[in-house]
Motif scaffolding. Structure first.
Motif, short mmCIF file in Angstrom:
data_model
loop_
_atom_site.label_atom_id
_atom_site.label_comp_id
_atom_site.label_asym_id
_atom_site.label_seq_id
_atom_site.Cartn_x
_atom_site.Cartn_y
_atom_site.Cartn_z
N PRO A 197 0.84 -1.04 -0.14
CA PRO A 197 -0.13 0.09 -0.02
C PRO A 197 0.84 1.28 -0.12
O PRO A 197 1.93 1.43 0.78
N THR A 198 0.81 2.24 -0.83
CA THR A 198 1.48 3.55 -0.98
C THR A 198 0.78 4.59 -0.95
O THR A 198 -0.33 4.79 -1.73
N TRP A 199 0.83 5.68 0.14
CA TRP A 199 0.13 6.64 0.19
C TRP A 199 0.48 7.94 -0.69
O TRP A 199 1.91 8.05 -0.61
N VAL B 61 -4.47 6.65 -1.99
CA VAL B 61 -3.80 5.32 -1.45
C VAL B 61 -3.83 4.39 -2.68
O VAL B 61 -4.79 4.15 -2.99
N GLN B 62 -2.74 4.05 -2.98
CA GLN B 62 -2.51 2.91 -4.30
C GLN B 62 -2.32 1.57 -3.63
O GLN B 62 -1.33 1.56 -2.69
N GLY B 63 -2.92 0.48 -3.90
CA GLY B 63 -2.56 -0.66 -3.65
C GLY B 63 -1.92 -1.56 -4.79
O GLY B 63 -2.19 -1.41 -5.89
N GLU C 297 -2.31 -3.61 -9.75
CA GLU C 297 -2.16 -2.30 -8.80
C GLU C 297 -3.53 -1.46 -9.19
O GLU C 297 -3.94 -1.40 -10.30
#
Length: 801
Positions: A331-333, A339-341, A359
C-alpha cells in the motif's frame, strides 16, 4: 607426519580424514596430533546391499548400491571382474538398476577386493584406485578411459569438503569425539569458524566452541563467548555480537545476551538485544528476528516525492507461504492522489514460472478508479511445446504518464500476447510453428476501438535440404486482424523459395542464390469494394561476399577487408488499392541495406531492380588469449534501376537512382575508450541526412558518455538532441551519477537526473533528484521529484524502490 584415517560414523556416510601434524600418536582408538595440525575431510563412498551374484572360476559379477557423500547420491553399479595372474581386476563397470536373479553368493576374497577398491577412493590414492581396473577398462559413466582419468585427477585434487586447523587435536574414535585447542579454524560449506577451543561429535558435528567467531557465506559475522552447535546449520550463542560490517569498520552491531542462528531457515534471532550505531546504543528490544534470506515479513518503507503524485510513502509486506510461492503487497500513500494498492504474486514449479501484478487507486485528482493488470507465464508443455503469456493492461491511456517510472512513462503501446510454439530438427529438415494471440493498447488515443488486434496468428517455417547444396524453404503466416471500428479480416501469406549457398574451398569467398516469391490473399469485412483481394510477386537475389585477411609476422595484428555485393529483383504489381494492416516503408538503414523488401509487415512488397554494396574494414589486436577490435569502418550504398513506387501514400517514388551513402566508424585506441559515428550522407545536395555520434569511456570504476543525434529537415522531421551522462567515483565511498538530455532545436532540457550515493561496506545512503520537461498525464505539467534510499547490509533498507 601424514596419517589417513577412515571413520565410519553412524549418522552419515563414511568420511575420509587426512591428518597432518608435527607430532602424531595413536593408542587404543585415540589419536593425538600436536603442532600445526590440519585435518581435511573429503567426500567418501559407502557400499550398501553388496551381492556377489555370480562367482565362477576366473570370473565374477557383483551388484551393489553406492552412496556418495555429501551429494546424497545413490549409484546402482555392477562390476564384472576377472581373475588373472593371481589377482582380481575390474573389466567392466556399468551403471544401472539391473540385478541378477538368485541368491547372493558368499565370496570373502571378492568382497575384500571391492572394499580395497572403495578404500583407495576414500584415501584419494589415484594409482591404487586405477590399479583395480584392467588396462582398457573404465566406468561407463564416462565417454572414454582418458575422460575417466581426467575426471579422477580433478576429483582427487579438489578442495576438501571440511577442514580443521589447530595447535592440538585429540580424536577419540570410540566415543566419536574431536577436541581442538589453540587457534582453532574450522572451514565448512556453512561458513568459517575461528575459536580458542572446540569439542565436537565426529558423527553429527555438534558440540561446544569457546570464544568463537562465525563468518557466514553472505558476509555476516557472529561472535560469541560460547557457541553451541546444535546441528550442522543451527547455532546458539551466549554474549553474542552480530553484524554484516567488516571487523575494522563496524558501523552497526546487534548485541544480545542470547542469540540463535538457523542457517537452514535463514533466520537470526536474539533476546534482550540492543542495536548500536558507531558504538552508540540506539534501540533496545526484548526480542529481535532478522531474516538472512527469503522469509515472510515487512520490507523496508518506500519514500519519495514528485510533482504529479506528491509525497509518497509505501510499506511493502512480503509473504512466502510455500517453497514455490511468494507475494508482495504494497500500500502506497500519495498526498496528491490517494492510496494505491499493489500486489505481485509469483510461483515457480518444474513446469515453469508465473507472475501476476495488480495495482489500483481511487485517484483523488481525477475522481475515478484507475488500475493496471499484468502478468507473465512461461511453461514447458508435453510434446516439446512452449507456452509464453504476457499481459499488460491499464484502465486509461494516461495511467503510465501518471504512475509508471522510467521509460514506461513514454510508451506508445502496451502489448499483451499468448504464444504456443514447437520446433522440429533433423538431419535434412528444420521446422517450427507458433500460434499467437495479441492485444495492443494505444496510449496516444483516448479510445482503443480503432486499434488493430491479432486474434489469432498461425506462423510456420520449413527448411528442407533437397540436395547436397540446396535448401527448399516455405514460410507461411495466416492472421486474423480484428478491431471494433474499421476494416478487419483474414490475411494468408505464402513465401516459398529455393536457397543455394556456395563457399570457396578454404573459405575467403561465398555466395547465396535465392529464387522464390510471395502469394498473399485477403478475406475482408466492412469494406467498400471487393472483400477478396490477392497479390503475387516474383523474387530473386544473389549475394556475394569475399574476405581478405592479413596477419603480421608476430601474429599480433589482424586486418580484414570484406566487400559484399547483392543484387535483388522483385516483380510485383501496384498495391495502392490493397488493404494495409501492418506495413510501412522503412528508410535506408544498415539493417535493410542488404534486404530486397524495405516494407515492414506483409501487406506491401517493394518493386526493385537493385544493386547494393557494402565495404567493411576491421583492425584487431591480440590481447592475452583473446583479441580486441581497434577500428571498424563500414560504407554502404544502393543503386535502383527501376525506381518505382507500389503505393505513393506509403512510398514516394525516388527521384534519383543512387541512395544516400551509409557510413559508420568505430575507434577504440585504448581499452575502455570508444568513439562511434554513424550517418547518411546525401551525395547530390551534399548534406548529412542523419548523424549519430557518441564518445564513451570506462576508466576504473568511472563511466562517461556523450552523444549527439540529428536529422536534417530535408530528409525527415528535424531533430537535434544532446545527451551527457556519467557515473563518477568522487572518492573511495562517494559516487555521483548524472544524466542530461537537451533538445537543441527547442533550446529546452528534456530530462535531468542527478544522484549522489555514499557506499559504506555495510550501509549506503543514496539521494536522486529528477525533472521531466515534457507535460503529460492528468496533471499536464512537467514533473520534478526525488528518491532516497537508506540501506543497511544484513538489516534491510529504507527508501524508494
Amino acid at each position: 607426519i601424514l596419517l589417513i584415517l577412515l571413520l565410519a560414523p553412524c549418522a552419515a556416510p563414511a568420511a575420509g580424514l587426512d591428518i597432518t601434524a608435527d607430532e602424531l600418536s595413536q593408542e587404543a582408538g585415540v589419536v593425538i596430533a600436536s603442532g600445526n595440525v590440519i585435518i581435511h575431510q573429503y567426500p567418501a563412498r559407502t557400499i550398501r546391499h553388496l551381492r556377489i551374484v555370480r562367482n565362477t572360476p576366473g570370473q565374477a559379477v557383483a551388484d551393489f548400491e553406492l552412496d556418495v557423500d555429501p551429494d546424497g547420491e545413490t549409484q546402482h553399479r555392477r562390476l564384472y571382474l576377472s581373475y588373472d595372474q593371481g589377482r582380481w581386476e575390474i573389466i567392466r563397470d556399468i551403471s544401472g538398476n539391473q540385478h541378477a536373479a538368485g541368491a547372493a553368493v558368499r565370496a570373502p576374497a571378492l568382497e575384500e577386493f571391492i572394499q580395497t577398491w572403495r578404500h583407495a577412493w576414500n584415501r584419494r590414492d589415484l594409482h591404487a584406485y586405477i590399479a583395480h581396473y584392467a588396462v582398457h577398462a573404465f566406468p561407463d559413466r564416462h565417454a572414454s578411459r582418458k575422460a575417466w582419468l581426467t575426471s579422477l585427477r580433478q576429483r582427487f585434487t579438489q578442495v576438501p569438503e571440511r577442514s580443521i586447523r589447530a595447535d592440538r587435536i585429540r580424536i577419540d574414535r570410540n566415543r566419536h569425539r574431536i577436541r581442538a585447542e589453540g587457534h582453532v579454524r574450522i572451514h565448512s560449506p556453512e561458513g568459517k569458524i575461528e575459536a580458542a577451543s572446540a569439542e565436537l561429535d565426529s558423527r553429527t558435528r555438534t558440540g561446544f566452541i569457546e570464544q568463537a567467531t562465525l563468518y557466514l557465506p553472505g558476509g555476516e559475522r557472529l561472535q560469541a563467548a560460547r557457541l553451541t552447535r546444535i546441528s550442522g546449520t543451527l547455532f546458539e550463542a551466549e554474549d553474542a555480537r552480530f553484524t554484516a560490517c567488516p571487523a575494522d569498520d563496524e558501523a552497526w552491531t546487534v548485541r544480545a545476551r542470547n542469540a540463535r542462528l538457523d542457517q537452514q531457515a535463514g533466520e537470526f534471532s536474539a533476546r534482550h538485544m540492543r542495536l548500536e550505531l558507531a558504538g552508540l546504543p540506539v534501540l533496545y528490544a526484548p526480542w529481535w528476528s532478522e531474516p538472512l534470506r527469503r522469509r515472510s515479513g515487512l520490507l523496508s518503507p518506500l519514500l519519495g516525492s514528485s510533482g504529479r503524485r506528491g509525497t509518497e510513502l509505501g510499506l511493502p509486506l512480503y509473504l512466502a507461504p510455500a517453497a514455490g510461492w511468494d507475494m508482495t503487497l504494497t500500500p502506497t500513500w500519495m498526498s496528491k492522489r490517494g492510496v494505491q494498492g499493489q500486489l505481485e504474486l509469483r510461483h515457480v514449479s518444474n513446469k515453469g514460472r508465473e507472475t501476476v501484478h495488480v495495482e489500483g487507486i481511487r485517484d483523488r485528482l481525477t475522481g475515478t478508479t484507475r488500475s493496471r493488470l499484468g502478468g507473465d507465464v512461461q511453461w514447458l508443455l508435453p510434446l516439446g511445446m512452449d507456452l509464453n503469456i504476457h499481459g499488460d493492461h491499464v484502465s486509461d491511456y494516461q495511467y503510465l504518464a501518471d504512475y509508471a517510472g522510467g521509460r514506461e512513462a513514454s510508451l506508445r503501446y502496451l502489448q499483451s500476447s499468448a504464444t504456443l510454439s514447437r520446433a522440429y530438427l533433423s538431419d535434412t529438415l528444420i521446422a517450427d510453428w507458433l500460434l499467437t494471440e495479441q492485444y495492443q493498447q494505444d496510449m496516444s488515443q483516448a479510445s482503443n476501438a480503432a486499434t488493430l488486434q491479432i486474434q489469432p496468428r498461425l506462423e510456420s517455417r520449413l527448411s528442407w535440404r533437397v540436395l547436397s547444396g540446396a535448401y527448399l524453404h516455405l514460410d507461411q503466416q495466416t492472421t486474423r486482424f480484428s478491431r471494433r471500428i474499421g476494416t478487419d479480416g483474414w490475411r494468408m501469406d505464402l513465401h516459398p523459395y529455393l536457397e543455394i549457398p556456395w563457399q570457396l574451398d578454404g573459405g575467403g569467398a561465398s555466395a547465396t542464390l535465392s529464387i522464390g516469391g510471395h502469394h498473399t490473399r485477403y478475406w475482408l469485412q466492412d469494406i467498400q469494394g471487393p472483400s477478396q483481394q490477392r497479390r503475387s510477386s516474383r523474387e530473386a537475389s544473389l549475394e556475394i561476399r569475399s574476405d581478405f585477411e592479413r596477419i603480421d609476422t608476430a601474429r599480433s595484428w589482424r586486418h580484414q577487408f570484406s566487400p559484399i555485393l547483392r543484387y535483388d529483383y522483385i516483380g510485383v504489381s501496384d498495391q495502392a488499392g490493397l488493404i494495409n494492416f501492418d506495413s510501412s516503408f522503412g528508410r535506408l538503414t544498415w539493417g535493410n541495406l542488404l534486404e530486397g523488401n524495405r516494407f515492414s509487415g506483409l501487406d506491401r512488397i517493394e518493386r526493385v531492380n537493385r544493386i547494393s554494396a557494402m565495404l567493411e574494414n576491421t583492425l584487431q589486436i591480440r590481447e592475452g588469449e583473446g583479441s580486441r577490435e581497434i577500428a571498424k569502418v563500414r560504407l554502404g550504398a544502393a543503386y535502383d534501376m527501376l525506381r518505382a513506387s507500389v503505393d505513393p501514400a506509403l512510398q514516394a517514388a525516388p527521384i534519383r537512382p543512387f541512395s544516400n551513402l551509409l557510413a559508420e566508424a568505430s575507434l577504440a585506441p585504448y581499452r575502455g575508450l570508444r568513439i562511434f559515428a554513424r550517418g547518411q550522407y546525401q551525395t547530390i545536395d551534399h548534406y548529412w541526412a542523419t548523424l549519430n555520434s557518441s564518445l564513451s569511456a570506462h576508466i576504473g570504476e568511472m563511466n562517461l558518455y556523450a552523444g549527439y543525434q540529428s536529422t536534417d529537415a530535408r530528409y525527415a522531421r528535424e531533430m537535434q538532441l544532446i545527451r551527457l551522462g556519467g557515473d563518477l567515483r568522487l572518492s573511495n565511498r562517494w559516487r555521483l551519477n548524472a544524466d542530461w538530455q537537451y533538445d537543441n532545436l527547442l533550446r529546452l532540457t528534456q530530462q535531468t537526473t542527478l544522484g549522489l550515493k555514499y557506499i559504506h561496506p555495510c550501509w549506503s545512503l543514496g539521494l536522486e533528484g529528477y525533472r521531466l520537461n515534457r507535460p503529460s498525464g492528468t496533471a499536464q505539467a512537467s514533473d520534478t521529484g526525488f528518491r532516497i534510499l537508506l540501506e543497511f547490509k544484513g538489516l534491510g533498507s529504507v527508501g524508494s524502490s
